[in-house]
Design a protein around this motif. Structure first.
Motif, PDB file in Angstrom:
ATOM      1  N   PHE A  95      11.693   3.212  -3.527  1.00 38.51           N
ATOM      2  CA  PHE A  95      10.323   3.695  -3.263  1.00 38.51           C
ATOM      3  C   PHE A  95       9.500   3.689  -4.549  1.00 38.51           C
ATOM      4  CE2 PHE A  95       7.195   6.332  -1.095  1.00 38.51           C
ATOM      5  CZ  PHE A  95       6.639   7.080  -2.123  1.00 38.51           C
ATOM      6  N   PHE A 152       8.700  -4.262   7.280  1.00 42.25           N
ATOM      7  CA  PHE A 152       8.594  -4.808   5.929  1.00 42.25           C
ATOM      8  C   PHE A 152       7.965  -6.191   5.940  1.00 42.25           C
ATOM      9  CE2 PHE A 152      11.086  -2.175   2.958  1.00 42.25           C
ATOM     10  CZ  PHE A 152      11.618  -1.257   3.835  1.00 42.25           C
ATOM     11  N   GLY A 153       7.205  -6.492   4.886  1.00 42.23           N
ATOM     12  CA  GLY A 153       6.746  -7.846   4.648  1.00 42.23           C
ATOM     13  C   GLY A 153       7.855  -8.662   4.002  1.00 42.23           C
ATOM     14  N   ASP A 210       3.269   5.477  -1.958  1.00 38.07           N
ATOM     15  CA  ASP A 210       2.845   5.380  -0.562  1.00 38.07           C
ATOM     16  C   ASP A 210       1.383   5.770  -0.427  1.00 38.07           C
ATOM     17  OD1 ASP A 210       4.227   8.545   0.739  1.00 38.07           O
ATOM     18  OD2 ASP A 210       3.053   8.094  -1.052  1.00 38.07           O
ATOM     19  N   TYR A 261       7.741  -0.921  -2.028  1.00 35.13           N
ATOM     20  CA  TYR A 261       9.110  -0.820  -2.531  1.00 35.13           C
ATOM     21  C   TYR A 261       9.356  -1.882  -3.576  1.00 35.13           C
ATOM     22  CZ  TYR A 261      10.592   2.259   1.304  1.00 35.13           C
ATOM     23  OH  TYR A 261      10.746   3.316   2.166  1.00 35.13           O
ATOM     24  N   LYS A 275      20.442  -4.814  -5.347  1.00 39.52           N
ATOM     25  CA  LYS A 275      20.223  -3.395  -5.071  1.00 39.52           C
ATOM     26  C   LYS A 275      19.374  -3.207  -3.824  1.00 39.52           C
ATOM     27  CE  LYS A 275      20.478  -1.921  -9.905  1.00 39.52           C
ATOM     28  NZ  LYS A 275      19.782  -1.181 -10.990  1.00 39.52           N
ATOM     29  N   GLY A 276      19.353  -1.991  -3.348  1.00 37.04           N
ATOM     30  CA  GLY A 276      18.509  -1.670  -2.219  1.00 37.04           C
ATOM     31  C   GLY A 276      17.079  -1.407  -2.668  1.00 37.04           C
ATOM     32  N   PRO A 277      16.138  -1.401  -1.745  1.00 41.85           N
ATOM     33  CA  PRO A 277      14.737  -1.111  -2.086  1.00 41.85           C
ATOM     34  C   PRO A 277      14.579   0.290  -2.666  1.00 41.85           C
ATOM     35  CG  PRO A 277      14.916  -2.039   0.118  1.00 41.85           C
ATOM     36  CD  PRO A 277      16.308  -1.685  -0.320  1.00 41.85           C
ATOM     37  N   TYR A 325       0.619   4.332   7.913  1.00 39.05           N
ATOM     38  CA  TYR A 325       1.316   4.761   6.710  1.00 39.05           C
ATOM     39  C   TYR A 325       1.892   3.538   6.029  1.00 39.05           C
ATOM     40  CZ  TYR A 325       4.712   7.341   3.863  1.00 39.05           C
ATOM     41  OH  TYR A 325       5.446   7.843   2.822  1.00 39.05           O
ATOM     42  N   LEU A 362      10.040   1.488   9.770  1.00 38.05           N
ATOM     43  CA  LEU A 362       9.191   0.762   8.837  1.00 38.05           C
ATOM     44  C   LEU A 362       9.274  -0.732   9.105  1.00 38.05           C
ATOM     45  CD1 LEU A 362      10.120   2.587   5.514  1.00 38.05           C
ATOM     46  CD2 LEU A 362       7.896   2.650   6.653  1.00 38.05           C
ATOM     47  N   GLN A 421      12.583  -4.013  -5.236  1.00 40.72           N
ATOM     48  CA  GLN A 421      13.993  -4.344  -5.032  1.00 40.72           C
ATOM     49  C   GLN A 421      14.485  -5.246  -6.149  1.00 40.72           C
ATOM     50  OE1 GLN A 421      15.096  -6.534  -1.442  1.00 40.72           O
ATOM     51  NE2 GLN A 421      17.107  -5.573  -1.418  1.00 40.72           N
ATOM     52  N   PHE A 481       8.036  -5.282  -1.982  1.00 40.62           N
ATOM     53  CA  PHE A 481       7.766  -5.331  -0.554  1.00 40.62           C
ATOM     54  C   PHE A 481       6.739  -4.276  -0.182  1.00 40.62           C
ATOM     55  CE2 PHE A 481      11.125  -8.121   0.857  1.00 40.62           C
ATOM     56  CZ  PHE A 481      12.131  -7.956  -0.065  1.00 40.62           C
ATOM     57  N   ILE A 502       3.882   1.823   2.447  1.00 42.13           N
ATOM     58  CA  ILE A 502       4.734   2.098   1.288  1.00 42.13           C
ATOM     59  C   ILE A 502       4.963   0.798   0.525  1.00 42.13           C
ATOM     60  CG2 ILE A 502       6.960   2.997   0.483  1.00 42.13           C
ATOM     61  CD1 ILE A 502       7.326   4.400   3.109  1.00 42.13           C
TER      62      ILE A 502
END
Lengths: 112, 115
Positions: free
Chosen positions: A46, A102-103, A49, A36, A42-44, A32, A100, A38, A89, A34
């Motif tokens: 969505f 993250f890259g 996906d 994101y 701020k936060g990531p 799976y 999850l 950012q 990301f 996704i």
């Protein structure tokens, strides 16, 4: 351990052009994925996906492509706008509902 | 329609002090995740909690770090005896259930600076 990474740390595009952000992953069990966005301070958020049984999925102005053969993921943004400037990301997990991974992110800069 | 609320937004601590980071999930969400982000890095998973339960803490350092999500009140990430290497942005995310990543909402984070 296995990792998720991005090819390009920064990407500069002109307003109105299409953007392509790439991501390579190494975990063959990844099921799976996704993308994101950012923005600074701020936060990531969505974006879109895709599951491993698909190779393409489209949203509003965004398309995600998945190539499981080469373990590559890309995010295409059509008609890039200044508001698209952010760090993007990719993230993956082996199964939905699990942590999850993250890259490192690609910084997208949209110039007028 | 409040999203995930994290406080404080910025926290400064001296080495050896304790840091407490709070996260109030989206109303109705019972699943909380904590992530840490170093400068110019991606987010690293730390811990996944449901109300009163730790589901997965595989990303938590073995010492000094703890997390809770009580029946009432926010989720707390606690770091004891902070060191400079703990300086990072800490993000909380919530979801209504497991397996709903498309409904995973992130807060704006707490920036922890250790002097």
């Amino acid at each position: 351990g296995e990792s998720v990474g991005l090819h390009l740390p920064t990407l500069s595009v002109q307003e109105g052009d299409n953007s392509i952000i790439n991501c390579a992953y190494s975990n063959s069990a990844s099921d799976y994925f996704i993308w994101y966005k950012q923005e600074s301070g701020k936060g990531p958020q969505f974006i879109i996906d895709i599951r491993s049984n698909m190779d393409k999925r489209q949203g509003q102005r965004v398309t995600v492509l998945l190539n499981k053969t080469v373990k590559h993921l890309s995010l295409q943004i059509a008609a890039t706008q200044p508001g698209d400037s952010a760090v993007y990301f990719c993230a993956e997990c082996e199964r939905s509902g699990y942590a999850l991974n993250f890259g490192k992110g690609t910084s997208l800069l949209v110039t007028p | 329609n409040a999203g995930v609320m994290q406080n404080p937004r910025h926290l400064v601590r001296r080495r050896g002090q304790e840091a407490r980071l709070r996260c109030s999930p989206v109303k109705g969400h019972s699943h909380v995740y904590w992530y840490r982000q170093l400068p110019e890095e991606g987010l690293k998973f730390m811990v996944y909690l449901q109300k009163e339960n730790i589901i997965d803490e595989s990303g938590m350092p073995k010492e000094r770090f703890s997390a809770e999500f009580p029946k009432e009140g926010p989720s707390i990430l606690r770091i004891q005896q902070v060191v400079r290497g703990d300086s990072a942005a800490y993000f909380c995310a919530s979801s209504p259930d497991r397996g709903s990543e498309e409904k995973l909402f992130f807060g704006s984070g707490t920036q922890l600076s250790v002097l």
